[in-house]
Every structure is written in C-alpha cells, then in structure tokens.
Design an enzyme around this catalytic site. Structure first.
Site, short mmCIF file in Angstrom:
data_model
loop_
_atom_site.label_atom_id
_atom_site.label_comp_id
_atom_site.label_asym_id
_atom_site.label_seq_id
_atom_site.Cartn_x
_atom_site.Cartn_y
_atom_site.Cartn_z
N ARG A 114 7.82 84.62 67.33
CA ARG A 114 8.68 85.45 66.48
C ARG A 114 8.01 86.80 66.30
O ARG A 114 6.82 86.95 66.61
CB ARG A 114 8.90 84.79 65.12
CG ARG A 114 7.63 84.71 64.29
CD ARG A 114 7.89 84.22 62.87
NE ARG A 114 6.61 84.05 62.18
CZ ARG A 114 6.48 83.47 61.01
NH1 ARG A 114 7.53 82.98 60.38
NH2 ARG A 114 5.30 83.36 60.44
N ASN A 152 12.08 89.56 57.75
CA ASN A 152 11.12 88.68 57.10
C ASN A 152 9.73 89.26 57.28
O ASN A 152 9.31 89.52 58.41
CB ASN A 152 11.15 87.28 57.72
CG ASN A 152 10.34 86.29 56.91
OD1 ASN A 152 10.68 85.99 55.77
ND2 ASN A 152 9.25 85.81 57.48
N GLU A 153 9.05 89.49 56.17
CA GLU A 153 7.65 89.96 56.23
C GLU A 153 7.46 91.01 57.33
O GLU A 153 6.75 90.77 58.33
CB GLU A 153 6.70 88.80 56.45
CG GLU A 153 6.64 87.85 55.28
CD GLU A 153 5.55 86.79 55.42
OE1 GLU A 153 5.15 86.51 56.56
OE2 GLU A 153 5.12 86.25 54.39
N GLU A 311 7.95 83.44 48.66
CA GLU A 311 7.33 82.32 49.37
C GLU A 311 5.96 82.04 48.78
O GLU A 311 5.20 82.96 48.50
CB GLU A 311 7.06 82.69 50.84
CG GLU A 311 8.23 82.75 51.75
CD GLU A 311 7.76 83.08 53.18
OE1 GLU A 311 6.63 82.73 53.56
OE2 GLU A 311 8.55 83.71 53.90
N GLU A 359 5.31 75.25 62.99
CA GLU A 359 4.98 75.10 61.56
C GLU A 359 5.20 73.66 61.09
O GLU A 359 5.41 73.41 59.91
CB GLU A 359 5.79 76.11 60.74
CG GLU A 359 5.33 77.52 61.06
CD GLU A 359 5.93 78.60 60.18
OE1 GLU A 359 7.13 78.53 59.92
OE2 GLU A 359 5.18 79.50 59.79
N HIS A 362 3.06 72.49 58.16
CA HIS A 362 3.07 73.29 56.93
C HIS A 362 3.75 72.48 55.84
O HIS A 362 4.78 71.85 56.08
CB HIS A 362 3.86 74.58 57.19
CG HIS A 362 3.64 75.66 56.17
ND1 HIS A 362 4.08 75.55 54.88
CD2 HIS A 362 3.02 76.86 56.25
CE1 HIS A 362 3.75 76.66 54.21
NE2 HIS A 362 3.10 77.47 55.03
#
Ligand code: GLA
Length: 671
Positions: A114, A152-153, A311, A359, A362
């Site tokens: 990503r 996102n971020e 988050e 992930e 996670h």
C-alpha cells in the site's frame, strides 16, 4: 476545528477501522450484533477498498459498499467513509508505471503493498480525485456517513519520492518559494560551498544519494516540499468531497509520534474540519503512558480543542521487532488517557482481527479467539466507560505552560551535518515534558510565533532552527513578564539553516544573558558532574558549552573537565520576566529538579496540590463543570482528594475518590 462542519454524533465516538470486504457476507451480521454489544457508534470504512470499488479504470462497483453502509445505518452505527486512495490497485500501476515511487538510492519500487505511489505523479492525482469524486457523488447524502476519512496516514510509507517527476515538482515549488530567483536560492542554500552553485533550475535535483553529505538547506527545503506535496493531495481530495457534501466534515489521520520524515502537522491542522491522530505504543518505551499524554496534548494543541483518536491497538501491533501485548488494564488506561488529553472519540485499528494479509498478527477489537477473550471483555467494558463519559465531549484542557514544538526545528536538528548525531528532537522534548507530566502539570504545545499571552511559562527544549519572528515572539514573552526556559543548541540557525553569528545560542543570546563561544558535545555515555544549585550527584550528559555570562547568573556550573567552573545552567532577569538557559542535558532527576524550580518561580501549579506518585491527573474543563481524570499507572491504586460525582461508577464523591489499582476515576466537579 471548523465551526460549521462538526461530527453529528452524540457523546464520545467509539469504534475502529472496519474492513468487511475481507470477510464473507455471513460474517457481517455478526459484526453488527457484536458492534452493538460493545457500544460501537462509528466505524471507518473503505480505507483500502480501491481495487474493489474501481475494478477497472473509470468503472465502479459500489454494490458492496452500498450493502455495508446500509447495514451500518440499520444498526445505528455511523460511517467515517474513507477515500481509498492510500492503496491504488494493481491495474493502475500497470497502466501508469511511472507513478511508482523511486527511493533515495534511485530504485523504482514495485506495487503489491500500500502507499507505494509518487505523491507528485499526475496520473495518481487524477485517479485519486476521480475515485474520491465518484465516492462523494454516490454517498454525499447517505444517512450513515457522518465524516470523510481522507486517504490514510499521508506519507506513512511514501513521505518522499526521488523520481524525475518529483524533481520537476520540487523545482516548481522552489521557483515559487524563491520568486523565480536562482540567486535567492543560491544565497539561501549557501551554494558557494563545495561548488554547488546552480546556473539553471534544471540542474537542481532532489537530495538523492551523494558521496558525502548533501547541502543542509537543500535537504530542509526538500522536507518542506514533500510535506506540501502530500498536503496538496489532501486539500484536493477534501475539496472534491466538500463540493459534493458541503456539510460533512473531513479528517485525515495524523501520526504525530512518527519518525524524522514526519509531516508538519501545524500546517495541516487548519485544513481539517476535525483533527484526528493515530497512536501506537513502542515496545521499547519504558513509560509509554508519557508518550500517550504528550501526543494527546500535542494533537489537542494543533486542533485548538477536542480531537479524535482514529487508531490505536487493543493489544500487540505487527510492525515492531517483538510485538508486545498490553498489560492487564493497559488498554483501558491508554484509551481513557487519550480522552483525558482531549479526545472526543476512541477508535482502534481494527474491528475484526484479519485472517490473511500482512496484518494478520495485529490485534483488534474482536480477536482471532472471538468473544471468549480478555480483549473482547475489555472492549465491551470500554464501550460502557465511554457512554458513562458522554458529557465530557467538547470540554478541553487549560494549561499555564506551553512547550514549543516546531517540525522545521526538528527536521533541521536531525540533518546529518550536526556537531553531534545523538540529538533527537522528540527525545529532548519528551525529557522536559516528562517531569511536568509526573508533577501533574497541564501542558499545551505551541509554534514559536504563537500567541503566548495566556501562559506563565514557555519551554523551548530544542529549537535549533528559529526565524526572527519566532525568536522575537519568545524573547518578548519573557521581556513582558513571562518565564522562558531554553534548551542547549537552540537559536543556532535561521530558517535557511545559516548559523547566527556572534556566539551561541544565537537568537536567544541577549534574552538569556549568555554568550557561548564553543560547543563541547559529549560522547555517548560520557557525563560531567555539575555543581551549584542542583541535586547531589547531578550530571551533564549529551552536550556542554563554554558559556560566558553577559547578564545572567549561574545556577549550576560544570565541575570538571575542559569546562570546569563554566556556567552550565543560567537564569537571567529579562525585562520584567525571566529567561533560563540549560546549556546541557542534565540527568533526569536534575532536569526534573530544575524544571520544578522554574515552574514554581513562574507560579505554575499542578492540577492537584498533592498527588500520589504514579497517578496521572488531568482536568478537562467544560462550560458548567470540570472533569478530573485520575489514572493509576503505579499498579497500587490510591485515594485522591476530590468532590463531585465519579462518572465511571456513578458514585458521589465526598472528600476523596478511590483510584483502583491500575484503574481510572473520572470526577465531575461542579463549578
Ligand atoms: C497504521 C495504519 C493502519 C494499520 C496500523 C497497524 O496506523 O493506518 O492501516 O496498518 O498502522 O498498526
């Protein structure tokens, strides 16, 4: 925060990233049931859904998203709908391979992860805005959608791209900055050094890998450019969304405790309707509760009030070398500490722990083990806690102390051409913040040129780079009666990274009443004893300077070594105020003692007059009542003097409140 575009949700928001596209539809009904059980009120959807939403260039498939948003709405759960632009699909890169980023070493990266795109790529910008526009058009009026989650971020994995397209964009940015004057750029960058003079704009490149250090101002302007490229992508998407849905607020999730490549979020915050942040604990941080508090205060300061925690994790993350689970009660303490420091909503990455993908290890709100798990119990309990704290929404924290935080100073301090490579901006700021946190003192963060009139004390732990306006603002704060304390190697260079001549600490020399003629950084592990008005055994670490007094008095001096007898900590009466200089990094106990004295003299009081060790105390102020948050990090629990109503238990408090071991109490104090 914008006054017109607010989050249309009652109380404190609760939820997480929701990625139902990773699961068969049968699972979605269970998701809804369990979200209701946990008291989830808002989830972020679609963050990485680009490949499913736009299977072919310009052809959209919204069927899945229609169902997801419908289901959420039917279950009374609001959607923070994301533009999926952080993860362009494979077809995009096959069609536009030039949009793949190039790293500093000149390697073109591949897709398959990503955020692997060049921020300056026209093809990416076109595709991202088209996708955002299609999404906005379809869902602008959807009753579930209460907020846009843009991207996102930004910059998490692609803060800089060194390709030729980026080089051209960098040159345009420079031409705008230097008003088309190559001469101005050459002066600003000091390019007479090492034959770096530029005769043509086309000669200028990104700071790609070179044989020796590249020019510091070139690198600093590059950081500023990279920040602005990403910010312009955010603004462009936001504007597309705003055109379609003028009343829906937009956010993008910051990462304020991120690495050197971090963005200058002071410049981003005014562009957001609602400021949000992501925060993760580091396994190697011995006191991560301090980082939670610091980042909360920093985000609140940038937001100018309440913000959202977009988050964090219920347990372990998956991206550190060893991914530590949280201690019993730690997840609750983390979440409620974010609320204490101004969060009006708490969310996690992510709702349901992934089965596949990178992930898969996670943690999440709903773990692999399912509901028969400690994490699920904690998630349900936190939902109840947040409901009990609903009235806290909108209240904020009032502070008498401001700490100066400037990303330009941070970027410049951590460039490779410093007297010591051991200086880390965040560590220095945190080392000054921590004793205040331990003492229960409320802190705001400010830019150097902020309005300081509401503060008694301003701390500048690390301000290597400062422009004239910022320096004048800080020194006049002291001159007009405030107390200013400045850390070593501050005021050293101007906004172009040019040394301020005539002695250090350059811009602050006069206000501090000192003049340093030579720097003596210390080697790793090397210490020098300090003597004077400091605790027994006080040591200098990291840095020392040959300070001469011009106006100031010495509070402590170096006791031996090349600087024996030289002032190390000084205090100066400047105008009607006071200016302190710490020319070294004292050991933690000494730094705490010095800062205790500085704030005592400045008349700064902690939130509570007496407070047991290990209990964090923060007060949020509402229009009618105050909310005293007490968080036990010691594991012992205690009684704290208080009056009012304890909101988590609903019990009245007459005289003292019990803070359970490892637990939290929140007292509504009537005014
Ligand atoms: C970041 C991202 C999330 C996820 C988490 C994992 O914060 O925004 O998508 O990758 O990290 O900790």
């Amino acid at each position: 925060m914008s006054t017109e575009r607010r989050l249309r949700l009652p109380g404190l928001a609760y939820g997480g990233d929701y990625n139902p596209e990773q699961w068969p539809e049968e699972v979605w009904a269970e998701d809804m049931r369990l979200m209701r059980e946990a008291g989830v009120t808002m989830v972020s959807v679609g963050i990485f859904s680009w490949a499913l939403l736009e299977p072919k260039e310009g052809a959209y498939d919204f069927s899945r998203m229609d169902k997801i948003l419908g289901l959420l709405h039917d279950n009374g759960i609001a959607a923070d709908l994301a533009t999926p632009t952080a993860a362009p699909p494979a077809w995009f890169f096959k069609a536009y391979p030039e949009a793949l980023p190039v790293d500093r070493d000149g390697r073109r990266l591949s897709y398959g992860s990503r955020q692997t795109f060049c921020p300056s790529s026209p093809a990416y910008r076109t595709a991202a805005l088209r996708m955002a526009g299609a999404l906005a058009e379809r869902y602008a009026d959807h009753p579930a959608v209460v907020m846009w989650h843009v991207h996102n971020e930004y910059g998490c994995h692609n803060a800089a791209c060194y390709c030729d397209t980026s080089a051209a964009a960098f040159r345009s940015w420079l031409r705008a900055k230097y008003a088309d004057s190559l001469d101005a750029l050459n002066q600003a960058w000091g390019t007479t050094f090492w034959s770096q003079w530029y005769y043509d704009w086309d000669e200028i490149l990104p700071p790609r890998v070179t044989g020796a250090d590249s020019n510091p101002t070139h690198q600093l302007d590059w950081r500023r450019f990279c920040n602005d490229e990403l910010l312009s992508l955010y603004v462009a998407e936001r504007d597309v969304l705003r055109r379609a849905a003028p009343a829906v607020p937009a956010t993008t999730n910051f990462m304020v405790n991120f690495s050197i490549e971090a963005l200058d979020y002071w410049r981003w915050a005014p562009e957001l309707d609602i400021v949000s942040n992501d925060h993760y604990l580091r396994a190697d941080d011995p006191a991560s509760e301090v980082d939670v508090a610091l980042c909360g205060d920093l985000v609140r300061s940038m937001a100018g009030g309440p913000w959202l925690l977009m988050e964090h994790s219920t347990g372990a993350v998956n991206w550190q070398s060893v991914n530590r689970a949280k201690d019993p009660g730690e997840m609750r303490r983390n979440a409620l500490a974010h609320v204490a420091h101004g969060a009006d909503g708490i969310a996690y990455f992510q709702w349901r722990a992934a089965k596949a993908g990178s992930e898969q290890w996670h943690s999440a709100m709903l773990p692999h083990a399912g509901t028969d798990s400690q994490i699920w119990q904690d998630v349900v309990r936190l939902g109840a806690d947040l409901r009990a704290l609903a009235e806290v929404r909108g209240s904020t924290v009032a502070a008498d102390v401001a700490i100066v935080w400037d990303w330009n100073a941070r970027w410049a301090l951590e460039l490779p051409s410093q007297p010591s490579s051991a200086l880390r901006f965040v560590d220095l700021v945190r080392s000054w913040y921590e004793p205040l946190w331990r003492a229960g003192v409320a802190v705001d963060f400010v830019l150097p040129d902020a309005d300081l009139s509401s503060y008694r004390l301003v701390l500048a732990p690390s301000l290597y780079l400062i422009d004239d306006t910022g320096a004048a603002n800080l020194t006049s704060f002291a001159e007009q009666g405030g107390t200013l304390a400045v850390g070593f190697h501050s005021g050293a260079v101007d906004e172009n990274c040019h040394v301020r001549l005539g002695g250090y600490p350059g811009a602050f020399r006069d206000a501090l009443g000192v003049r340093t003629d030579e720097l003596f950084p210390l080697l790793p592990g090397e210490t020098r004893p300090l003597t004077g008005q400091v605790p027994e055994g006080a040591d200098a670490t990291l840095w020392s300077e040959r300070v001469r007094l011009t106006d100031a008095v010495a509070i402590a001096s170096y006791a031996d070594g090349p600087l024996a007898g030289v002032p190390a900590v000084t205090r100066n009466a400047h105008g009607t105020g006071t200016a302190w200089y710490l020319s070294t990094h004292p050991d933690p106990a000494t730094l705490a003692a010095l800062l205790d004295r500085v704030r005592d003299e400045a008349g700064v009081r902690p939130v509570l007059a007496t407070r047991p060790d290990g209990v964090e105390a923060v007060r949020r102020r509402g229009p009618d009542a105050d909310y005293l948050f007490l968080i036990d990090h010691s594991g012992n629990g205690t009684e704290v003097p208080a009056h009012g109503l304890e909101l988590l238990t609903g019990k009245p408090v007459h005289g003292s409140v019990t803070v359970p071991a490892g637990g939290v109490a929140v007292v509504r104090e009537e005014r």
